[in-house]
Design a protein around this motif. Sequence first.
Motif, short mmCIF file in Angstrom:
data_model
loop_
_atom_site.label_atom_id
_atom_site.label_comp_id
_atom_site.label_asym_id
_atom_site.label_seq_id
_atom_site.Cartn_x
_atom_site.Cartn_y
_atom_site.Cartn_z
N UNK A 159 0.81 -1.23 0.00
CA UNK A 159 0.00 0.00 0.00
C UNK A 159 0.84 1.28 0.00
N UNK A 160 2.06 1.21 0.54
CA UNK A 160 2.93 2.40 0.57
C UNK A 160 3.81 2.52 -0.66
N UNK A 161 3.62 1.63 -1.65
CA UNK A 161 4.38 1.69 -2.89
C UNK A 161 5.62 0.81 -2.93
N UNK A 162 6.01 0.23 -1.80
CA UNK A 162 7.17 -0.65 -1.77
C UNK A 162 6.87 -1.91 -2.60
N UNK A 163 7.87 -2.40 -3.33
CA UNK A 163 7.66 -3.56 -4.20
C UNK A 163 8.60 -4.71 -3.83
N UNK A 164 8.13 -5.92 -4.11
CA UNK A 164 8.89 -7.15 -3.90
C UNK A 164 8.70 -8.01 -5.15
N UNK A 165 9.76 -8.61 -5.64
CA UNK A 165 9.67 -9.39 -6.87
C UNK A 165 10.23 -10.79 -6.67
N UNK A 166 9.52 -11.79 -7.19
CA UNK A 166 9.91 -13.19 -7.07
C UNK A 166 9.73 -13.86 -8.43
N UNK A 167 10.59 -14.83 -8.72
CA UNK A 167 10.51 -15.57 -9.97
C UNK A 167 10.54 -17.07 -9.68
N UNK A 222 10.09 -21.16 -11.72
CA UNK A 222 9.96 -21.95 -12.94
C UNK A 222 8.76 -22.89 -12.86
N UNK A 223 8.05 -22.86 -11.74
CA UNK A 223 6.88 -23.72 -11.56
C UNK A 223 5.62 -22.86 -11.58
N UNK A 224 4.56 -23.35 -10.93
CA UNK A 224 3.30 -22.60 -10.93
C UNK A 224 2.98 -22.00 -9.56
N UNK A 225 3.97 -21.99 -8.63
CA UNK A 225 3.71 -21.44 -7.29
C UNK A 225 5.01 -20.99 -6.65
N UNK A 226 4.89 -20.02 -5.74
CA UNK A 226 6.04 -19.55 -4.96
C UNK A 226 5.58 -19.27 -3.53
N UNK A 227 6.54 -19.26 -2.62
CA UNK A 227 6.31 -18.77 -1.26
C UNK A 227 7.00 -17.42 -1.13
N UNK A 228 6.27 -16.42 -0.74
CA UNK A 228 6.82 -15.07 -0.61
C UNK A 228 6.76 -14.64 0.85
N UNK A 229 7.82 -14.02 1.32
CA UNK A 229 7.87 -13.51 2.68
C UNK A 229 7.89 -11.99 2.66
N UNK A 230 7.04 -11.38 3.47
CA UNK A 230 6.98 -9.93 3.59
C UNK A 230 7.23 -9.57 5.05
N UNK A 231 8.29 -8.84 5.28
CA UNK A 231 8.61 -8.44 6.64
C UNK A 231 7.83 -7.18 7.01
N UNK A 232 7.41 -7.13 8.27
CA UNK A 232 6.62 -6.01 8.81
C UNK A 232 5.48 -5.65 7.86
N UNK A 233 4.58 -6.59 7.60
CA UNK A 233 3.49 -6.33 6.65
C UNK A 233 2.52 -5.26 7.15
N UNK A 234 1.92 -4.57 6.21
CA UNK A 234 0.87 -3.60 6.53
C UNK A 234 -0.45 -4.37 6.58
N UNK A 267 -5.77 -1.94 4.40
CA UNK A 267 -4.60 -1.97 3.50
C UNK A 267 -4.72 -3.12 2.51
N UNK A 268 -4.49 -2.83 1.25
CA UNK A 268 -4.53 -3.84 0.21
C UNK A 268 -3.22 -3.86 -0.57
N UNK A 269 -2.68 -5.04 -0.77
CA UNK A 269 -1.53 -5.26 -1.63
C UNK A 269 -2.04 -5.65 -3.03
N UNK A 270 -1.17 -5.53 -4.02
CA UNK A 270 -1.46 -6.08 -5.35
C UNK A 270 -0.32 -7.01 -5.74
#
Length: 207
Positions: free
Chosen positions: A150-158, A160-172, A180-183
């Motif tokens: 929501x504050x404009x900070x971005x995180x990128x993950x890549x 080769x399969x159809x799923x990933x696990x993403x970690x976000x520190x200090x989430x809003x 608060x909504x992420x995209x």
Amino acid sequence: HEQGNNALGFLDQEPAWYRKHLEISPADANKRLVLYFEGVTDRCEVFFNGTSLCVNDCGYVPFEVDITDAVCFGEKNLVAVHAAVYENCSRWYSGAGIYRNVRITSKPEKHIAYNGVWVRQTYADKGLAILDISAELVNTNGFTAKITAPNGETFEYTTESDAILAEIKTPMLWDIDEPNLYTVEITLENGYSETVKFGIRMCEFTK
């Protein structure tokens, strides 16, 4: 009338047929062509050039029908939709037939299926959120996921399969006072992308 269906306001609701001719350019032959129905009540069956391609049993949700393999390019094509209402299918008059827009869209051969992006929160607190991000991929493997906070900070993950696990520190975190909504934008190697919004929230049961 008096002999009508009392669950539907004593109104007659008979099956209906819809037919429309389409001429589709040969220039679209290298694309996947899809009919998008925003709403058809109640049970409907979609035919294209005489072939049954889809049966949908819920009038309250949109749906897609891939017509690519049934298209005669450069010729007239016939779309036919049969809509029928079940007796006592609702507690009120829900209407019948095609009640919202229908449109034809195109997609590349490599794309993401309709409603094919999911974000599942596996863990969250004020210090860390773990997200399971997956996509239903068609004719391809792997994607890049770009998460925007929501504050404009971005995180990128890549992956080769159809799923990933993403970690976000200090989430809003999402709550009623601060919704608060992420995209997350899922992008394939050919540039095709889909974007969905999601919130991160802690829930717990207390006595």
